[in-house]
Design a protein around this motif. Structure first.
Motif, PDB file in Angstrom:
ATOM      1  N   ASP A 188     -42.260 -60.849 -93.639  1.00 31.12           N
ATOM      2  CA  ASP A 188     -42.383 -61.501 -92.161  1.00 31.12           C
ATOM      3  C   ASP A 188     -43.698 -60.876 -91.499  1.00 31.12           C
ATOM      4  OD1 ASP A 188     -40.047 -63.211 -91.706  1.00 31.12           O
ATOM      5  OD2 ASP A 188     -38.999 -61.449 -92.032  1.00 31.12           O
ATOM      6  N   GLY A 189     -44.350 -59.795 -92.023  1.00 30.40           N
ATOM      7  CA  GLY A 189     -45.524 -59.699 -91.489  1.00 30.40           C
ATOM      8  C   GLY A 189     -45.519 -58.122 -91.589  1.00 30.40           C
ATOM      9  N   LEU A 190     -46.647 -57.639 -90.973  1.00 26.47           N
ATOM     10  CA  LEU A 190     -46.912 -56.190 -90.847  1.00 26.47           C
ATOM     11  C   LEU A 190     -46.287 -55.639 -89.311  1.00 26.47           C
ATOM     12  CD1 LEU A 190     -48.020 -53.461 -91.796  1.00 26.47           C
ATOM     13  CD2 LEU A 190     -50.397 -54.038 -90.870  1.00 26.47           C
ATOM     14  N   PHE A 191     -45.561 -54.496 -89.301  1.00 24.95           N
ATOM     15  CA  PHE A 191     -44.906 -54.156 -88.021  1.00 24.95           C
ATOM     16  C   PHE A 191     -45.333 -52.592 -87.951  1.00 24.95           C
ATOM     17  CE2 PHE A 191     -42.443 -57.586 -89.396  1.00 24.95           C
ATOM     18  CZ  PHE A 191     -42.212 -58.194 -88.362  1.00 24.95           C
ATOM     19  N   MET A 192     -45.372 -52.349 -86.540  1.00 25.96           N
ATOM     20  CA  MET A 192     -45.534 -50.717 -86.378  1.00 25.96           C
ATOM     21  C   MET A 192     -44.264 -50.414 -85.515  1.00 25.96           C
ATOM     22  SD  MET A 192     -48.571 -50.492 -83.789  1.00 25.96           S
ATOM     23  CE  MET A 192     -48.706 -51.006 -81.825  1.00 25.96           C
ATOM     24  N   ILE A 193     -43.798 -49.111 -85.736  1.00 25.77           N
ATOM     25  CA  ILE A 193     -42.597 -48.593 -85.409  1.00 25.77           C
ATOM     26  C   ILE A 193     -43.137 -47.256 -84.476  1.00 25.77           C
ATOM     27  CG2 ILE A 193     -40.080 -47.873 -85.317  1.00 25.77           C
ATOM     28  CD1 ILE A 193     -40.177 -49.463 -88.148  1.00 25.77           C
ATOM     29  N   ASP A 194     -42.719 -47.175 -83.078  1.00 25.58           N
ATOM     30  CA  ASP A 194     -42.917 -46.004 -82.499  1.00 25.58           C
ATOM     31  C   ASP A 194     -41.862 -45.036 -82.750  1.00 25.58           C
ATOM     32  OD1 ASP A 194     -42.939 -43.915 -80.448  1.00 25.58           O
ATOM     33  OD2 ASP A 194     -44.352 -45.140 -79.412  1.00 25.58           O
ATOM     34  N   LEU A 195     -42.073 -43.834 -83.418  1.00 28.18           N
ATOM     35  CA  LEU A 195     -40.999 -42.929 -83.764  1.00 28.18           C
ATOM     36  C   LEU A 195     -40.223 -42.290 -82.567  1.00 28.18           C
ATOM     37  CD1 LEU A 195     -42.411 -41.514 -86.898  1.00 28.18           C
ATOM     38  CD2 LEU A 195     -40.935 -43.235 -86.825  1.00 28.18           C
ATOM     39  N   LYS A 196     -40.899 -42.334 -81.380  1.00 27.97           N
ATOM     40  CA  LYS A 196     -40.059 -41.633 -80.281  1.00 27.97           C
ATOM     41  C   LYS A 196     -39.261 -42.701 -79.378  1.00 27.97           C
ATOM     42  CE  LYS A 196     -43.650 -37.889 -79.321  1.00 27.97           C
ATOM     43  NZ  LYS A 196     -44.543 -37.376 -78.545  1.00 27.97           N
ATOM     44  N   SER A 197     -39.908 -43.867 -79.252  1.00 24.15           N
ATOM     45  CA  SER A 197     -39.456 -44.712 -78.328  1.00 24.15           C
ATOM     46  C   SER A 197     -38.455 -45.767 -79.372  1.00 24.15           C
ATOM     47  CB  SER A 197     -40.240 -45.670 -77.737  1.00 24.15           C
ATOM     48  OG  SER A 197     -41.080 -46.596 -78.413  1.00 24.15           O
ATOM     49  N   GLY A 198     -38.726 -45.909 -80.665  1.00 26.86           N
ATOM     50  CA  GLY A 198     -37.958 -46.826 -81.545  1.00 26.86           C
ATOM     51  C   GLY A 198     -38.349 -48.332 -81.313  1.00 26.86           C
ATOM     52  N   LEU A 199     -39.638 -48.706 -80.365  1.00 25.03           N
ATOM     53  CA  LEU A 199     -40.060 -49.818 -80.158  1.00 25.03           C
ATOM     54  C   LEU A 199     -40.920 -50.352 -81.345  1.00 25.03           C
ATOM     55  CD1 LEU A 199     -41.427 -49.599 -76.470  1.00 25.03           C
ATOM     56  CD2 LEU A 199     -39.412 -50.403 -77.208  1.00 25.03           C
ATOM     57  N   LEU A 200     -40.411 -51.802 -81.695  1.00 25.25           N
ATOM     58  CA  LEU A 200     -41.137 -52.372 -82.727  1.00 25.25           C
ATOM     59  C   LEU A 200     -42.217 -53.473 -82.249  1.00 25.25           C
ATOM     60  CD1 LEU A 200     -40.906 -53.129 -86.024  1.00 25.25           C
ATOM     61  CD2 LEU A 200     -39.345 -55.121 -85.038  1.00 25.25           C
ATOM     62  N   LYS A 201     -43.341 -53.656 -82.953  1.00 25.14           N
ATOM     63  CA  LYS A 201     -44.472 -54.637 -82.443  1.00 25.14           C
ATOM     64  C   LYS A 201     -44.954 -55.053 -83.829  1.00 25.14           C
ATOM     65  CE  LYS A 201     -48.892 -55.202 -80.227  1.00 25.14           C
ATOM     66  NZ  LYS A 201     -50.047 -54.486 -79.239  1.00 25.14           N
ATOM     67  N   LYS A 202     -45.080 -56.491 -83.842  1.00 18.28           N
ATOM     68  CA  LYS A 202     -45.657 -57.063 -85.134  1.00 18.28           C
ATOM     69  C   LYS A 202     -47.033 -57.150 -84.874  1.00 18.28           C
ATOM     70  CE  LYS A 202     -45.948 -61.229 -87.922  1.00 18.28           C
ATOM     71  NZ  LYS A 202     -45.231 -62.752 -88.191  1.00 18.28           N
ATOM     72  N   VAL A 203     -48.011 -56.599 -85.745  1.00 17.66           N
ATOM     73  CA  VAL A 203     -49.378 -56.406 -85.624  1.00 17.66           C
ATOM     74  C   VAL A 203     -50.251 -57.299 -86.434  1.00 17.66           C
ATOM     75  CG1 VAL A 203     -49.403 -54.238 -84.570  1.00 17.66           C
ATOM     76  CG2 VAL A 203     -49.445 -54.274 -87.281  1.00 17.66           C
ATOM     77  N   ASP A 204     -49.640 -57.858 -87.744  1.00 22.16           N
ATOM     78  CA  ASP A 204     -50.399 -58.546 -88.367  1.00 22.16           C
ATOM     79  C   ASP A 204     -49.381 -59.747 -89.081  1.00 22.16           C
ATOM     80  OD1 ASP A 204     -52.730 -59.943 -89.346  1.00 22.16           O
ATOM     81  OD2 ASP A 204     -53.615 -57.965 -90.156  1.00 22.16           O
ATOM     82  N   GLU A 205     -50.255 -60.547 -89.638  1.00 22.86           N
ATOM     83  CA  GLU A 205     -49.170 -61.747 -90.684  1.00 22.86           C
ATOM     84  C   GLU A 205     -48.941 -61.201 -91.933  1.00 22.86           C
ATOM     85  OE1 GLU A 205     -48.010 -64.449 -88.944  1.00 22.86           O
ATOM     86  OE2 GLU A 205     -49.012 -63.652 -87.317  1.00 22.86           O
ATOM     87  N   PRO A 206     -48.090 -61.867 -92.672  1.00 22.75           N
ATOM     88  CA  PRO A 206     -47.651 -61.488 -93.995  1.00 22.75           C
ATOM     89  C   PRO A 206     -48.821 -61.394 -94.861  1.00 22.75           C
ATOM     90  CG  PRO A 206     -46.028 -63.302 -92.928  1.00 22.75           C
ATOM     91  CD  PRO A 206     -47.211 -63.171 -91.934  1.00 22.75           C
ATOM     92  N   GLY A 207     -48.685 -60.396 -95.884  1.00 25.14           N
ATOM     93  CA  GLY A 207     -49.722 -60.431 -96.895  1.00 25.14           C
ATOM     94  C   GLY A 207     -49.187 -58.997 -97.502  1.00 25.14           C
ATOM     95  N   PHE A 208     -50.129 -58.645 -98.432  1.00 27.52           N
ATOM     96  CA  PHE A 208     -49.700 -57.607 -99.529  1.00 27.52           C
ATOM     97  C   PHE A 208     -50.748 -56.231 -98.970  1.00 27.52           C
ATOM     98  CE2 PHE A 208     -50.194 -54.661-102.840  1.00 27.52           C
ATOM     99  CZ  PHE A 208     -48.687 -54.651-103.560  1.00 27.52           C
ATOM    100  N   TYR A 209     -49.827 -55.365 -98.293  1.00 29.41           N
ATOM    101  CA  TYR A 209     -50.289 -54.242 -97.704  1.00 29.41           C
ATOM    102  C   TYR A 209     -49.939 -52.987 -98.526  1.00 29.41           C
ATOM    103  CZ  TYR A 209     -50.933 -57.145 -93.701  1.00 29.41           C
ATOM    104  OH  TYR A 209     -51.171 -58.470 -92.529  1.00 29.41           O
ATOM    105  N   PHE A 210     -50.751 -52.203 -99.012  1.00 27.66           N
ATOM    106  CA  PHE A 210     -50.545 -50.981 -99.789  1.00 27.66           C
ATOM    107  C   PHE A 210     -50.961 -49.842 -99.033  1.00 27.66           C
ATOM    108  CE2 PHE A 210     -51.392 -47.787-103.315  1.00 27.66           C
ATOM    109  CZ  PHE A 210     -50.387 -47.928-103.803  1.00 27.66           C
ATOM    110  N   SER A 211     -51.783 -49.885 -98.186  1.00 26.48           N
ATOM    111  CA  SER A 211     -52.418 -48.700 -97.514  1.00 26.48           C
ATOM    112  C   SER A 211     -52.955 -49.155 -96.301  1.00 26.48           C
ATOM    113  CB  SER A 211     -53.206 -47.741 -97.991  1.00 26.48           C
ATOM    114  OG  SER A 211     -53.608 -46.560 -97.602  1.00 26.48           O
TER     115      SER A 211
END
Length: 398
Positions: free
Chosen positions: A344-367
């Motif tokens: 469904d895309g690229l997401f970032m997770i804040d480890l302290k708050s647990g909040l989730l945010k989508k930051v980019d569309e689906p694709g092949f992300y290796f690093s």
């Protein structure tokens, strides 16, 4: 009735208010400088910028680049902004083949593939400064790299200009060994390449394959962003549980012991990171859970579990026939943010708050290569920023 009269806010009070504008939305400060000349002078004052950086601490996340696996090819030359500001113009937008390697200390490291001018580009997206570094003396076949500020005593809150170092870690195509070399902008030269010790288990496996005349296993340096702790960088080797370390002070390559846990079950997708206590960390997805480990070195070195996050509860993720349905592809040090890729895309997770945010569309992300830096008036012409922002807004609405 006559309209009420408002006095300009006292300078000290105004400064305290403006200090609290979020750095991850830099357009707020740029709009503030257009209010009046006193506000312009205050915000562009170097003393205010120093207070602003000290107040907020770690530089904010402004955007992303990313790498793919070697056989997949290179991603499109695009700097994906994570704020409402327009993307920084990517150096490869003119059609020149490029390969992003690292974002660190306000700089971006990109491998440029000009026909006659191949080399490594050290680029500052905020100021636009560019420095071309010649290729190292390594016949690379698989590699990664990193760029670091080399200014003495720098706190790395706002690195722009000044000396830098470039680390290059690669598998030599001819010798089929892992090598490292470091470029110093102050010296204008690369160090002589140093090789990984011949006793490494991944070399032993390579030799066994040659003796048995099987399809050769070659210890490839994986094309991931490295983790940096003090004067050492850590990186991974393909089809291996080994994590290699390059100690810049000793000019030595080695493999850390013991190997990290569960590396194979993460499907080849692990991310190395720097933990809050400055220890080496590792993250991977197993059974739809994000697992974090930390390497403790007091006494006998060992890996200790730190955190488990059930991804099914916080993010959209389809269950595949094989694999985990999600892969850890990056980490932003200082921010405590993990990047996870799903269908469904690229997401970032804040480890302290647990909040989730989508930051980019689906694709092949290796690093994923997170670009973190302060972007404030005084560093770039205000009118140029406003013109660029307005142009981008017009393009988005037409």
């Amino acid at each position: 009735m006559a309209p009420p009269q408002f006095n300009l806010i006292d300078g000290d009070v105004l400064a305290e208010i403006l200090l609290r504008l979020p750095p991850d939305e830099p357009e707020h400060l740029f709009r503030a400088v257009l209010v009046c000349k006193p506000w312009l002078r205050l915000i562009c004052d170097p003393a205010f910028r120093r207070r602003y950086r000290a107040f907020h601490g770690a530089p904010p996340l402004l955007g992303l680049l990313h790498r793919t696996q070697v056989l997949i090819g290179d991603p499109a030359p695009r700097f994906a902004s994570t704020t409402s500001m327009p993307d920084f113009p990517h150096p490869g937008s003119d059609g020149c083949p490029t390969r992003p390697l690292d974002c660190r200390h306000g700089r971006v490291l990109i491998h440029m593939f000009h026909d006659q001018d191949a080399g490594l580009l050290v680029w500052d997206p905020v100021t636009g400064d560019r420095h071309v570094v010649p290729n190292p003396d390594i016949d690379w076949i698989a590699y990664t790299g990193a760029v670091f500020c080399a200014a003495a005593g720098c706190d790395h809150l706002d690195c722009h200009g000044g000396p830098f170092r470039v680390f290059f870690l690669a598998t030599d195509d001819g010798e089929e060994v892992i090598k490292a070399s470091v470029y110093s902008s102050a010296m204008g030269a690369w160090t002589a390449p140093v090789s990984l010790d011949d006793s490494c288990e991944c070399y032993a496996r390579h030799r066994r394959d040659l003796t048995a005349k099987r399809r050769r296993y070659i210890p490839y340096v994986q094309s991931r962003r490295v983790a940096a702790i003090e004067d050492a960088v850590y990186f991974t080797i393909s089809r291996s549980t080994a994590i290699a370390k390059y100690d810049c002070g000793k000019n030595r390559l080695s493999v850390i012991d013991p190997s990290p846990p569960d590396t194979e079950v993460y499907g080849g997708f692990i991310t190395l990171m720097v933990m809050e206590d400055n220890s080496l960390g590792l993250a991977g997805v197993k059974d739809f859970s994000l697992n974090l480990w930390s390497r403790k070195v007091k006494g006998a070195a060992k890996w200790v579990p730190c955190m488990v996050i059930d991804l099914e509860k916080i993010m959209p993720m389809a269950k595949p026939l094989k694999g985990n349905g999600a892969n850890v592809v990056g980490f932003a040090e200082g921010l405590g943010v993990i990047f996870v890729s799903t269908e469904d895309g690229l997401f970032m997770i804040d480890l302290k708050s647990g909040l989730l945010k989508k930051v980019d569309e689906p694709g092949f992300y290796f690093s994923v290569l997170p670009y973190m830096s302060f972007y404030t008036p005084g560093m770039v012409p205000v009118l140029d920023f406003v013109a660029l922002h307005c142009t981008a807004s017009i393009c988005l609405h037409t």
